[in-house]
Design an enzyme around this catalytic site. Structure first.
Site, PDB file in Angstrom:
ATOM      1  CG  ASN A 214      -1.813  -0.957   1.166  1.00  0.00           C
ATOM      2  OD1 ASN A 214      -2.240  -2.146   2.087  1.00  0.00           O
ATOM      3  ND2 ASN A 214      -2.786  -1.175   0.725  1.00  0.00           N
ATOM      4  CG  HIS A 246      -5.657  -1.474   3.628  1.00  0.00           C
ATOM      5  ND1 HIS A 246      -7.152  -1.773   4.284  1.00  0.00           N
ATOM      6  CD2 HIS A 246      -5.184  -0.254   2.989  1.00  0.00           C
ATOM      7  CE1 HIS A 246      -7.126  -0.654   4.286  1.00  0.00           C
ATOM      8  NE2 HIS A 246      -5.971   0.124   4.006  1.00  0.00           N
ATOM      9  CG  ASP A 268      -3.266   2.152   8.165  1.00  0.00           C
ATOM     10  OD1 ASP A 268      -3.088   3.425   9.562  1.00  0.00           O
ATOM     11  OD2 ASP A 268      -3.087   2.094   7.335  1.00  0.00           O
TER      12      ASP A 268
END
Length: 375
Positions: A214, A246, A268
């Protein structure tokens, strides 16, 4: 206090046996023990308390708010969900805003209420990032690597910063890394770096990659980039968001093969974690939470709304061995922030943070911190 009949995850893997706790620490690990005990765990599994070293918030609170009550609320939510230690992550914001948030982190470290996850460091995510790969970070506050500014923040919070992130292609990245590595772990993040730029920073002492895949170029057979450069360096540990959004499950499995024993699971997580659908502030911007997905106005994914415990269970569901997934959520993150001597595994002398869970599914049943049940 002796706990027997446990399927115990030790530093070498699962064993049947018992363990004792004294003064908040694991006192003795006893494989095969079936003698007298105060507590019979009836064959359930015992794993270390999880450690999330990249977590922005939950329950409507964000670390960067610089609000003590909000940070406590975050910590209690984490503890209830099996994350007994954490390193909250900041965002790309003005230095004075970061300093205020970091001071609140120190306050929580020194005055942690009951049933609240302990803070084991700060993850300084930003502002030394690439404009091209800023992701959900606020472009207005992006800066080139500035060691003096970092050192002032580091000193201001008494060295509580345990991770600092940067994009290797920015001017001064190598020089910054050479200095900052002496103080904390340096991580590559939010970057459009070439293989050569990434390798130069790893060679200079960076040993971590923030949320692999990412906010960086994908791996290409002629342009391996950060992912390829990091995989070749056995000192580099890569974070992985395993929320099912993700990163594709196939790429999860690929990461564990590219970085054997060097994957660190993270959440996250954002302030909207544990909250209803709606619009939430995020680093001076706005994001929308809908059906478990947090997105920016342009539709880009922001952070996640998963807990680290959910991410660990997801990893197992995606085909990662239980032992690998547990280590990636416990001892590996502990090493990355320098607390592995006292946390991260069930071992004599370490703090007795542990989770009682189902032997087969790892579903959580109870959470203990320093030998006391808190959830």
């Amino acid at each position: 206090m002796i706990y027997k009949n446990a399927y115990l995850f030790t530093e070498t893997g699962f064993v049947d046996g018992a363990f004792s706790v004294e003064n908040g620490h694991f006192a003795e690990i006893m494989p095969g023990y079936d003698g007298a005990a105060e507590i019979d765990l009836q064959g359930t599994a015992v794993i270390p308390g999880l450690i999330d070293i990249h977590n922005h918030g939950n329950s409507g609170a964000d670390f960067s708010d610089g609000d003590f009550d909000g940070l406590v609320r975050m910590g209690r939510f984490l503890a209830e969900n099996g994350v007994t230690s954490f390193a909250p992550a900041s965002m790309t914001l003005p230095y004075d805003t970061l300093a205020a948030a970091f001071a609140i982190g120190v306050r929580l470290r020194d005055n942690r209420p009951e049933a609240c996850s302990r803070i084991v460091g700060i993850n300084m995510e930003g502002p030394f990032f690439s404009e091209k790969k800023k992701g959900a970070q606020n472009a207005e506050y992006l800066r080139n690597p500035d060691f003096d500014a970092f050192k002032a923040l580091y000193d201001g919070c008494g060295g509580l910063i345990r991770l600092v992130d940067l994009a290797p292609e920015l001017p001064g990245a190598v020089a910054f890394t050479e200095k900052a590595k002496e103080l904390c772990t340096v991580s590559v993040a939010h970057t459009d770096a070439s293989y050569e730029d990434a390798k130069a920073v790893f060679d200079a002492g960076a040993t971590h990659i923030t949320h692999l895949y990412n906010a960086m170029p994908g791996i290409h057979h002629r342009k391996p980039g950060v992912i390829g450069a990091g995989s070749e360096n056995n000192s580099v540990v890569a974070e992985l968001i395993c929320d099912g959004l993700h990163v594709h499950p196939s790429a999860i499995r690929m990461a564990f093969k590219l970085y054997p024993g060097r994957i660190c699971l993270i959440s996250d997580a954002l302030r909207c974690t544990g909250m209803p659908d709606g619009v939430y502030p995020f680093g001076g911007q706005q994001l929308t939470l809908k059906n478990g997905e947090a997105r920016m106005p342009d539709g880009a994914l922001a952070g996640s709304t998963a807990t680290l415990y959910q991410c660990m269970l997801n990893a197992v569901a995606f085909g990662i061995e239980k032992e690998e997934a547990i280590r990636a959520a416990t001892i590996i993150p502990a090493r990355e922030v320098g607390c592995d001597k006292v946390l991260g595994s069930v071992a004599a002398g370490k703090l007795a943070d542990f989770i009682v869970c189902d032997r087969d599914t790892l579903q959580k049943k109870a959470v203990y911190m320093e030998g006391q049940r808190i959830a």
